[in-house]
Scaffold this active site. Structure first.
Site, PDB file in Angstrom:
ATOM      1  CB  CYS A 136      -0.915   0.023   1.218  1.00  0.00           C
ATOM      2  SG  CYS A 136      -1.580  -1.587   1.665  1.00  0.00           S
ATOM      3  CB  CYS A 180      -0.707   3.936  -3.913  1.00  0.00           C
ATOM      4  SG  CYS A 180      -0.522   3.003  -5.412  1.00  0.00           S
ATOM      5  CG  HIS A 181      -2.665   4.666   0.003  1.00  0.00           C
ATOM      6  ND1 HIS A 181      -3.693   5.491  -0.399  1.00  0.00           N
ATOM      7  CD2 HIS A 181      -2.960   3.443  -0.489  1.00  0.00           C
ATOM      8  CE1 HIS A 181      -4.582   4.804  -1.089  1.00  0.00           C
ATOM      9  NE2 HIS A 181      -4.161   3.556  -1.169  1.00  0.00           N
ATOM     10  CG  HIS A 236       9.181   6.458 -12.421  1.00  0.00           C
ATOM     11  ND1 HIS A 236       9.127   5.980 -11.127  1.00  0.00           N
ATOM     12  CD2 HIS A 236       9.499   5.392 -13.198  1.00  0.00           C
ATOM     13  CE1 HIS A 236       9.373   4.688 -11.142  1.00  0.00           C
ATOM     14  NE2 HIS A 236       9.600   4.297 -12.366  1.00  0.00           N
ATOM     15  CG  HIS A 274       8.021   3.053 -17.098  1.00  0.00           C
ATOM     16  ND1 HIS A 274       9.187   2.384 -17.445  1.00  0.00           N
ATOM     17  CD2 HIS A 274       8.014   3.054 -15.750  1.00  0.00           C
ATOM     18  CE1 HIS A 274       9.832   1.984 -16.358  1.00  0.00           C
ATOM     19  NE2 HIS A 274       9.143   2.383 -15.311  1.00  0.00           N
TER      20      HIS A 274
HETATM   21 FE1  DHE Z   1      12.572   0.347 -11.636  1.00  0.00          FE
HETATM   22  C1  DHE Z   1      14.904   2.332 -13.240  1.00  0.00           C
HETATM   23  C2  DHE Z   1      11.752   2.922  -9.577  1.00  0.00           C
HETATM   24  C3  DHE Z   1       9.950  -1.453 -10.380  1.00  0.00           C
HETATM   25  C4  DHE Z   1      13.508  -2.318 -13.494  1.00  0.00           C
HETATM   26  N1  DHE Z   1      13.197   2.257 -11.459  1.00  0.00           N
HETATM   27  C5  DHE Z   1      14.171   2.885 -12.207  1.00  0.00           C
HETATM   28  C6  DHE Z   1      14.349   4.241 -11.746  1.00  0.00           C
HETATM   29  C7  DHE Z   1      13.470   4.406 -10.695  1.00  0.00           C
HETATM   30  C8  DHE Z   1      12.740   3.162 -10.526  1.00  0.00           C
HETATM   31  C9  DHE Z   1      13.267   5.677  -9.861  1.00  0.00           C
HETATM   32  C10 DHE Z   1      15.329   5.261 -12.329  1.00  0.00           C
HETATM   33  C11 DHE Z   1      16.659   5.092 -11.629  1.00  0.00           C
HETATM   34  C12 DHE Z   1      17.694   6.053 -12.194  1.00  0.00           C
HETATM   35  O1  DHE Z   1      17.724   6.220 -13.437  1.00  0.00           O
HETATM   36  O2  DHE Z   1      18.446   6.614 -11.383  1.00  0.00           O
HETATM   37  N2  DHE Z   1      11.119   0.672 -10.260  1.00  0.00           N
HETATM   38  C13 DHE Z   1      10.954   1.790  -9.521  1.00  0.00           C
HETATM   39  C14 DHE Z   1       9.781   1.668  -8.653  1.00  0.00           C
HETATM   40  O3  DHE Z   1       9.400   2.478  -7.765  1.00  0.00           O
HETATM   41  C15 DHE Z   1       9.041   0.473  -9.081  1.00  0.00           C
HETATM   42  C16 DHE Z   1       7.840   0.926  -9.909  1.00  0.00           C
HETATM   43  C17 DHE Z   1       8.467  -0.424  -7.972  1.00  0.00           C
HETATM   44  C18 DHE Z   1       9.448  -0.829  -6.915  1.00  0.00           C
HETATM   45  O4  DHE Z   1       9.010  -1.241  -5.842  1.00  0.00           O
HETATM   46  O5  DHE Z   1      10.643  -0.761  -7.136  1.00  0.00           O
HETATM   47  C19 DHE Z   1      10.097  -0.187  -9.951  1.00  0.00           C
HETATM   48  N3  DHE Z   1      11.875  -1.525 -11.890  1.00  0.00           N
HETATM   49  C20 DHE Z   1      10.809  -2.087 -11.238  1.00  0.00           C
HETATM   50  C21 DHE Z   1      10.663  -3.479 -11.565  1.00  0.00           C
HETATM   51  O6  DHE Z   1       9.860  -4.292 -11.047  1.00  0.00           O
HETATM   52  C22 DHE Z   1      11.603  -3.765 -12.653  1.00  0.00           C
HETATM   53  C23 DHE Z   1      10.823  -3.940 -13.955  1.00  0.00           C
HETATM   54  C24 DHE Z   1      12.396  -5.031 -12.428  1.00  0.00           C
HETATM   55  C25 DHE Z   1      13.389  -4.931 -11.307  1.00  0.00           C
HETATM   56  O7  DHE Z   1      14.522  -5.326 -11.542  1.00  0.00           O
HETATM   57  O8  DHE Z   1      13.036  -4.455 -10.223  1.00  0.00           O
HETATM   58  C26 DHE Z   1      12.419  -2.479 -12.699  1.00  0.00           C
HETATM   59  N4  DHE Z   1      13.933   0.074 -13.087  1.00  0.00           N
HETATM   60  C27 DHE Z   1      14.196  -1.114 -13.711  1.00  0.00           C
HETATM   61  C28 DHE Z   1      15.293  -0.941 -14.648  1.00  0.00           C
HETATM   62  C29 DHE Z   1      15.677   0.390 -14.580  1.00  0.00           C
HETATM   63  C30 DHE Z   1      14.823   1.010 -13.598  1.00  0.00           C
HETATM   64  C31 DHE Z   1      15.851  -2.018 -15.565  1.00  0.00           C
HETATM   65  C32 DHE Z   1      16.812   1.069 -15.325  1.00  0.00           C
HETATM   66  C33 DHE Z   1      16.410   1.377 -16.693  1.00  0.00           C
HETATM   67  C34 DHE Z   1      17.567   2.021 -17.448  1.00  0.00           C
HETATM   68  O9  DHE Z   1      17.682   1.705 -18.629  1.00  0.00           O
HETATM   69  O10 DHE Z   1      18.313   2.803 -16.836  1.00  0.00           O
END
Ligand code: DHE
Length: 587
Positions: A84, A87-88, A364, A407
């Site tokens: 939760c 979001c919250h 984000h 995204h």
């Molecule tokens: Fe990420 C980048 C936040 C879930 C894979 N992710 C980022 C960034 C943020 C973020 C703020 C940018 C970082 C930066 O550039 O400094 N991600 C979040 C969340 O808050 C979210 C939605 C849920 C959570 O609880 O984390 C989340 N992210 C995921 C996943 O479930 C993903 C698909 C699989 C995983 O490994 O966790 C995932 N996020 C990624 C990847 C990047 C990323 C591969 C970097 C992309 C890039 O090309 O730089």
């Protein structure tokens, strides 16, 4: 500009989406009532998995508080943080979702809360009860929990950081030259999400050179300006600094910079290469600047403050993406809930100079345009891309993408046959791809506008990628509820984008999941990443933790399968980061 008419596949998104945190959970027992259908974006929210493990006490009881044992309170807190809080808000003050403070929850009462948690809402609240994600007992527990004051999780300041800080190999004891024969520019750092590790895979031989323990639910990698050091951050805020020159690359320093974190970067401006590192936390809401050689924590800065437009205080604005300027000795820090972007001048940490610009809420992820001057970052819940000039430290534009929940990852830069240099993002909430003009000199009429928008494979996209040496644009759809779609990738031919503007550019569908030849589970294909030459594209075939995953390598010229990397150590591979492309921001 809205995407041109095409088969309205976005209806596909009308089914309940799988929250990433639930990927491994049983399929929902029941679809959400149709009028409550939410798309992947509503469910793709931060899960505060590390906070969920924190021991908490029941705050001071009031006479009419519902009865709850300490064990129940602990369990409810874990559920709240993991499902939760994204979001919250951790303190229940609201974030992308409404506040759940007791003045509101006690006004609404138990029955209202119990029913709301059970059925969800059209505004994106998942139907935790009817979907089977929470049992009836847990729904009851959560409805009672929300009538009590929330626990305040602990802060994480300098004492805690210093206590966690380790220099495993001192700088003076590290190799004076590279001690291995790895082409480290072509090394891929691969997130092994649920294993809490990264795999370092040779981009030429596909050989796993090292598997290194990192933070919990490890998230992303970034590379120091020299290309020698790999920085990795776990969702638990643990930063690992890995020396790629060692005979076998290994961690030389580590530190925990918070309790929940997602972003890391290092100083790249001339004269400051490898000097400093920065990491951003969701909880406590702060960023931390560290010594680039040892990770010694130097400066902790809270991001708590007022929301840019409403000008009201927000107690936990999370640090989202962080970039390192190529134009100035500055880090660019995105603060999600206040909608502010902070340019942090790192030349004098004792007299820290920052420029705080108003952008848009719920910042984000994002990346640079092809000139590396403009930073394009998604304010995803408001459907906009903020264009930020890193030379002038100013907001240049706010661009509505016309799609739901952009995204981009770091986005994709391509040379469009008609519009010239453009930056592309896909969307979580629908199947559209938006191209934004990024050439104010050569194409002033198109600059900072959506110049084209067309459909890709399906909604639930997370990443889009191309490379200066490639003619192709790749778009994934890992969060699409349709199994075949989430295991495939759309590929557009860039030169062919110059056709009739009234007709969507065609795309080819690559059945990456099928090519991986995995029999069990429902793997999703996520995040294209190029090798250093831009001749191959790597895809993660992300399966549940107890099932086989893979990495599929595609020949960028022929779009044919080139290689499948399988190894029992490849557990839940997600993000992949080529050293050269990540170091030099090539995408
Ligand atoms: Fe990420 C980048 C936040 C879930 C894979 N992710 C980022 C960034 C943020 C973020 C703020 C940018 C970082 C930066 O550039 O400094 N991600 C979040 C969340 O808050 C979210 C939605 C849920 C959570 O609880 O984390 C989340 N992210 C995921 C996943 O479930 C993903 C698909 C699989 C995983 O490994 O966790 C995932 N996020 C990624 C990847 C990047 C990323 C591969 C970097 C992309 C890039 O090309 O730089």
């Amino acid at each position: 500009m809205t995407p041109r008419a095409k088969s309205a596949r976005s209806a596909l998104l009308g089914t309940a989406a799988l929250a990433l945190g639930l990927l491994a959970a049983p399929m929902f027992a029941e679809e959400k009532p149709k009028e409550h259908a939410d798309g992947p974006a509503a469910a793709y929210e931060p899960s505060m998995t590390t906070l969920g493990q924190i021991k908490v006490e029941i705050p001071g009881r009031r006479e009419d508080d519902p009865v709850m044992t300490q064990e129940e309170f602990q369990k409810a807190t874990t559920i709240y943080f993991e499902r939760c809080a994204g979001c919250h808000g951790v303190l229940r003050k609201g974030a992308t979702g409404k506040p759940l403070t007791t003045d509101i929850t006690r006004e609404n009462g138990y029955d209202y809360l119990q029913s709301f948690i059970t059925y969800g809402s059209p505004a994106g609240m998942p139907n935790w009860g009817t979907s089977g994600a929470l049992s009836e007992q847990d729904v009851d527990l959560m409805a009672r929990y929300l009538l009590l004051e929330p626990p305040a999780p602990p802060e994480w300041g300098m004492p805690e950081m210093l206590a966690s800080w380790k220099v495993v190999v001192k700088p003076e004891d590290r190799p004076k030259e590279k001690m291995n024969d790895i082409d480290i520019d072509n090394l891929m750092s691969v997130t092994l999400r649920d294993a809490g590790q990264v795999a370092l895979i040779d981009g030429g031989t596909y050989e796993i050179k090292a598997v290194i323990d990192t933070g919990y639910a490890v998230h992303i990698s970034r590379i120091s300006a020299s290309g020698r050091y790999l920085f990795v951050i776990g969702r638990d805020g643990l930063v690992n600094m890995i020396d790629l020159w060692m005979e076998t690359p290994a961690t030389v320093a580590s530190i925990k910079i918070g309790i929940e974190a997602r972003s890391i970067e290092t100083s790249k401006f001339e004269g400051w290469e490898d000097k400093l590192a920065i990491a951003g936390a969701y909880w406590p809401p702060q960023y931390v600047i560290m010594d680039g050689d040892t990770l010694e924590p130097k400066k902790i800065v809270s991001t708590r403050g007022n929301i840019y437009d409403e000008q009201v205080y927000h107690p936990e604005p999370r640090v989202a993406s962080i970039l390192s300027s190529h134009y100035k000795p500055e880090f660019i820090v995105n603060v999600k809930e206040t909608g502010k972007i902070i340019f942090v001048d790192y030349t004098d940490l004792k007299n820290l100079k920052t420029v705080e610009i108003e952008a848009e809420r719920f910042l984000h992820d994002g990346g640079f345009d092809s000139s590396k001057r403009y930073f394009m970052v998604a304010a995803n819940q408001r459907g906009k891309i903020a264009v930020v000039d890193t030379k002038e430290d100013k907001l240049t534009a706010l661009v509505e993408t016309g799609g739901q929940t952009p995204h981009p990852g770091r986005g994709a830069n391509l040379n469009h046959p008609v519009y010239g240099p453009v930056w592309a993002t896909s969307h979580l909430g629908d199947e559209s791809v938006a191209l934004i003009g990024t050439d104010p000199e050569g194409h002033p009429d198109q600059a900072w506008k959506v110049v084209d928008s067309f459909y890709a494979l399906g909604g639930g996209s997370l990443f889009i990628k191309t490379h200066p040496n490639s003619q192709h644009l790749y778009v994934d759809a890992p969060l699409n509820p349709d199994a075949a779609t989430s295991a495939s990738v759309a590929v557009f031919d860039i030169p062919a984008m110059g056709g009739d503007p009234a007709v969507d550019p065609e795309f080819k569908t690559l059945p990456i999941g099928e090519w991986a030849g995995i029999a069990e589970g429902q793997p999703r294909v996520v995040q294209p990443e190029f090798n250093k030459e831009g001749t191959e594209v790597w895809f993660s075939v992300w399966n549940a933790k107890d099932k086989e995953s893979a990495i599929v390598v595609v020949d960028d010229k022929t779009l044919e399968l080139k290689h499948v990397i399988k190894d029992p150590r490849l557990i839940t591979p997600t993000g992949k980061f080529n050293v050269l492309n990540t170091k030099d921001d090539i995408y």
